[in-house]
Design a protein around this motif. Structure first.
Motif, short mmCIF file in Angstrom:
data_model
loop_
_atom_site.label_atom_id
_atom_site.label_comp_id
_atom_site.label_asym_id
_atom_site.label_seq_id
_atom_site.Cartn_x
_atom_site.Cartn_y
_atom_site.Cartn_z
N THR A 55 0.81 -1.23 0.00
CA THR A 55 0.00 0.00 0.00
C THR A 55 0.84 1.27 0.00
O THR A 55 0.30 2.36 -0.01
CB THR A 55 -0.92 0.04 1.24
OG1 THR A 55 -0.12 -0.02 2.43
CG2 THR A 55 -1.90 -1.13 1.22
N LYS A 56 2.18 1.11 0.04
CA LYS A 56 3.12 2.23 0.06
C LYS A 56 2.90 3.14 1.28
O LYS A 56 2.69 4.34 1.17
CB LYS A 56 3.02 3.05 -1.24
CG LYS A 56 3.49 2.28 -2.48
CD LYS A 56 3.57 3.16 -3.69
CE LYS A 56 4.08 2.39 -4.89
NZ LYS A 56 5.48 1.91 -4.72
N HIS A 57 2.95 2.51 2.44
CA HIS A 57 2.92 3.23 3.70
C HIS A 57 4.20 2.94 4.48
O HIS A 57 5.00 2.08 4.08
CB HIS A 57 1.70 2.84 4.53
CG HIS A 57 0.43 3.48 4.07
ND1 HIS A 57 -0.21 3.12 2.90
CD2 HIS A 57 -0.33 4.47 4.61
CE1 HIS A 57 -1.30 3.86 2.74
NE2 HIS A 57 -1.40 4.69 3.78
N GLY A 58 4.38 3.66 5.58
CA GLY A 58 5.58 3.47 6.38
C GLY A 58 5.40 2.52 7.54
O GLY A 58 6.37 1.92 8.02
N SER A 59 4.16 2.37 8.02
CA SER A 59 3.92 1.51 9.18
C SER A 59 2.44 1.14 9.26
O SER A 59 1.61 1.69 8.52
CB SER A 59 4.35 2.22 10.47
OG SER A 59 3.57 3.39 10.68
N ILE A 60 2.14 0.22 10.15
CA ILE A 60 0.76 -0.18 10.40
C ILE A 60 0.62 -0.41 11.89
O ILE A 60 1.54 -0.91 12.55
CB ILE A 60 0.39 -1.45 9.60
CG1 ILE A 60 -1.11 -1.75 9.73
CG2 ILE A 60 1.22 -2.64 10.03
CD1 ILE A 60 -1.57 -2.85 8.76
N LYS A 61 -0.53 -0.02 12.46
CA LYS A 61 -0.72 -0.13 13.91
C LYS A 61 -2.11 -0.67 14.21
O LYS A 61 -2.99 -0.70 13.35
CB LYS A 61 -0.55 1.23 14.58
CG LYS A 61 -1.52 2.30 14.08
CD LYS A 61 -1.23 3.65 14.72
CE LYS A 61 -2.22 4.72 14.20
NZ LYS A 61 -1.95 6.04 14.82
N ASP A 62 -2.27 -1.10 15.45
CA ASP A 62 -3.55 -1.60 15.92
C ASP A 62 -4.60 -0.49 15.86
O ASP A 62 -4.37 0.62 16.32
CB ASP A 62 -3.39 -2.09 17.37
CG ASP A 62 -4.63 -2.77 17.91
OD1 ASP A 62 -5.66 -2.79 17.22
OD2 ASP A 62 -4.56 -3.29 19.04
N GLY A 63 -5.76 -0.79 15.27
CA GLY A 63 -6.83 0.20 15.18
C GLY A 63 -7.71 0.23 16.41
O GLY A 63 -8.63 1.05 16.49
N HIS A 64 -7.47 -0.66 17.39
CA HIS A 64 -8.23 -0.71 18.65
C HIS A 64 -9.73 -0.80 18.41
O HIS A 64 -10.53 -0.13 19.05
CB HIS A 64 -7.89 0.51 19.52
CG HIS A 64 -6.44 0.61 19.82
ND1 HIS A 64 -5.82 -0.13 20.80
CD2 HIS A 64 -5.44 1.35 19.24
CE1 HIS A 64 -4.53 0.15 20.82
NE2 HIS A 64 -4.28 1.03 19.88
N LEU A 65 -10.08 -1.63 17.44
CA LEU A 65 -11.48 -1.85 17.11
C LEU A 65 -11.65 -3.31 16.72
O LEU A 65 -10.95 -3.81 15.83
CB LEU A 65 -11.91 -0.95 15.94
CG LEU A 65 -13.33 -1.13 15.40
CD1 LEU A 65 -14.36 -0.76 16.47
CD2 LEU A 65 -13.54 -0.27 14.16
N SER A 66 -12.55 -4.02 17.40
CA SER A 66 -12.81 -5.41 17.07
C SER A 66 -14.29 -5.71 17.24
O SER A 66 -14.96 -5.16 18.11
CB SER A 66 -11.98 -6.35 17.97
OG SER A 66 -12.35 -6.21 19.33
N THR A 67 -14.82 -6.57 16.38
CA THR A 67 -16.23 -6.93 16.42
C THR A 67 -16.45 -8.15 15.54
O THR A 67 -15.62 -8.49 14.69
CB THR A 67 -17.12 -5.77 15.93
OG1 THR A 67 -18.49 -6.19 15.95
CG2 THR A 67 -16.76 -5.35 14.53
#
Length: 334
Positions: free
Chosen positions: A181-193
Motif C-alpha cells: 500500500t506504500k505506507h511506512g507503518s501499520i498499527k492496531d486500530g483498537h477496534l474489534s467486532t
C-alpha cells in the motif's frame, strides 16, 4: 480431491442453511446446470456433501476450486468470526496511485519471499473491497487451508480488516500490507467486532451522522427547547442515526492513581489502580443511544462513550491524562 479440499468443502456446506446452498453453488460456477438440478437440497447435509464431492471429482476439481468457493461464502457472509481493524500510517506520496495489479504483485512477492509454503488468493468485490485469503505454511509444512486468515482492504483508505490471524503470522502479514500500500507503518486500530459491516462502517464513517451545528436536523422536531427532543438530538450527535454500526462491546482499561483526601495509604500508593470496564450488547451503539434519548442516562454524553464513534474504536485505556489507547494493545484482542 485430497483430504484438505474435502474437509474445507464439508465445512462450507455444513455452515450454510439448506435453502442457500443452491445459490452459493451457482455463484461458484464449477458445477453444470444438470449437476445443480440433480442435487436435492432438502436432504441431510452429509448427503448433500457427498453428492457435491462426487460432482467435484467428476469435474476434476481440486483444492484451488474449493478455496474459491470458501471465499465466495465469506464474502456473502461477512459478519462471522472476530474481525480486527489495523490502521496504515505514514503514507508515501504515491500511495494514492497504487492500483490493484500493483498491490497484488507486491503483496504476494513479499510473502512468497519470506515463507516457502503459503497460499494467497485475492478477489475484488463489487464494493471495491479487496478480499485476501491466506493459508499459512512454513519452510517445512504445507499451507493449512483449514485455518486461513482473511484480510479486507479498500485501496486508498488507511484501514485494513483482519480475521483469524495468529501472532506468529502477524510479523509477515503487516510488512506485506505496508509495502503493497506504500505506507511506512501499520498499527492496531483498537477496534474489534464480529460484524465486518460495522467494522468498516465505523472508521470509514459510512453510517448516517448528525451535524453538530444548530441547523435544521432530521433528529429533532420543531420545538428545540423540548427536553425529549434535546435528548434525542444529543443521542444522535453521539452515536449517529439508527441503525448504527453493530458493535457488541466497548472495553475501557483503567490505569489511574487515587486522588482523594483523607486516606494516606491510598494517596501514597505509587502503583496504578487497574481494572477493566466492559459494555456489552447485541447492538451497543443503538442501546447507548436509546439510554440517552429515553432519559435513562443523563446528558450530555460523556466523551468516554462518544469517542467510540468519533474515534472509530471500541478499546480504550483510561489514564491520569485522560482516555487514550495503549501502544501495547494487541490487534488480536477479543
Amino acid at each position: 480431491m485430497d483430504t484438505q479440499a474435502t474437509s474445507v468443502l464439508n465445512r462450507i456446506i455444513r455452515r450454510i442453511p439448506n435453502k442457500n446452498i443452491e445459490n452459493l453453488l451457482k455463484k461458484w460456477s464449477c458445477l453444470s446446470a444438470d449437476q445443480l438440478r440433480a442435487l436435492d437440497y432438502t436432504r441431510p447435509k452429509w448427503m448433500i456433501v457427498e453428492h457435491v464431492i462426487s460432482f467435484c471429482e467428476e469435474n476434476r476439481l481440486n483444492l484451488k476450486h474449493i478455496t474459491t468457493l470458501e471465499m465466495i461464502y465469506h464474502i456473502e457472509n461477512p459478519d462471522q468470526g472476530t474481525w480486527h481493524a489495523c490502521q496504515l500510517a505514514e503514507a508515501q506520496d504515491d500511495a494514492v496511485c497504487v492500483e490493484l495489479t500493483q498491490f497484488k504483485e507486491q503483496f504476494k512477492a513479499h510473502l512468497h519471499g519470506v515463507i516457502r509454503h503459503i497460499s494467497i488468493k485475492m478477489k475484488k468485490h463489487e464494493d471495491e473491497a479487496i478480499w485476501i485469503r491466506i493459508a499459512w505454511g512454513d519452510n517445512f509444512s504445507k499451507p493449512n487451508h483449514l485455518k486461513p486468515t482473511y484480510v479486507v482492504h479498500h485501496l486508498h483508505t488507511s484501514y485494513v480488516f483482519i480475521s483469524n490471524l495468529m501472532a506468529k503470522h502477524k510479523i509477515f502479514l503487516c510488512p506485506a500490507l505496508v509495502i503493497a500500500t506504500k505506507h511506512g507503518s501499520i498499527k492496531d486500530g483498537h477496534l474489534s467486532t464480529r460484524s465486518l459491516t460495522a467494522m468498516r462502517d465505523l472508521p470509514l464513517r459510512r453510517y448516517q451522522q448528525v451535524n453538530h451545528q444548530g441547523s435544521p436536523n432530521p433528529c429533532i422536531g420543531k420545538e428545540h427547547g423540548d427536553h425529549e427532543e434535546m435528548r434525542h438530538q444529543m443521542s444522535c450527535e453521539a452515536f449517529g442515526h439508527s441503525p448504527s454500526p453493530k458493535l457488541e462491546t466497548a472495553v475501557y482499561r483503567l490505569e489511574t492513581r487515587y486522588r482523594g483526601k483523607g486516606n494516606q495509604t491510598l494517596s501514597d500508593r505509587k502503583e496504578f489502580f487497574r481494572g477493566v470496564v466492559r459494555f456489552s450488547s447485541s447492538s451497543l451503539l443503538d442501546s447507548l443511544r436509546h439510554c440517552v434519548a429515553s432519559g435513562m442516562a443523563e446528558g450530555p454524553v460523556t466523551p468516554l462513550l462518544s469517542a467510540i464513534t468519533q474515534r472509530g474504536r471500541n478499546y480504550f485505556v483510561i489514564t491520569d491524562k485522560g482516555p487514550g489507547v495503549s501502544s501495547q494493545a494487541s490487534a488480536q484482542r477479543p
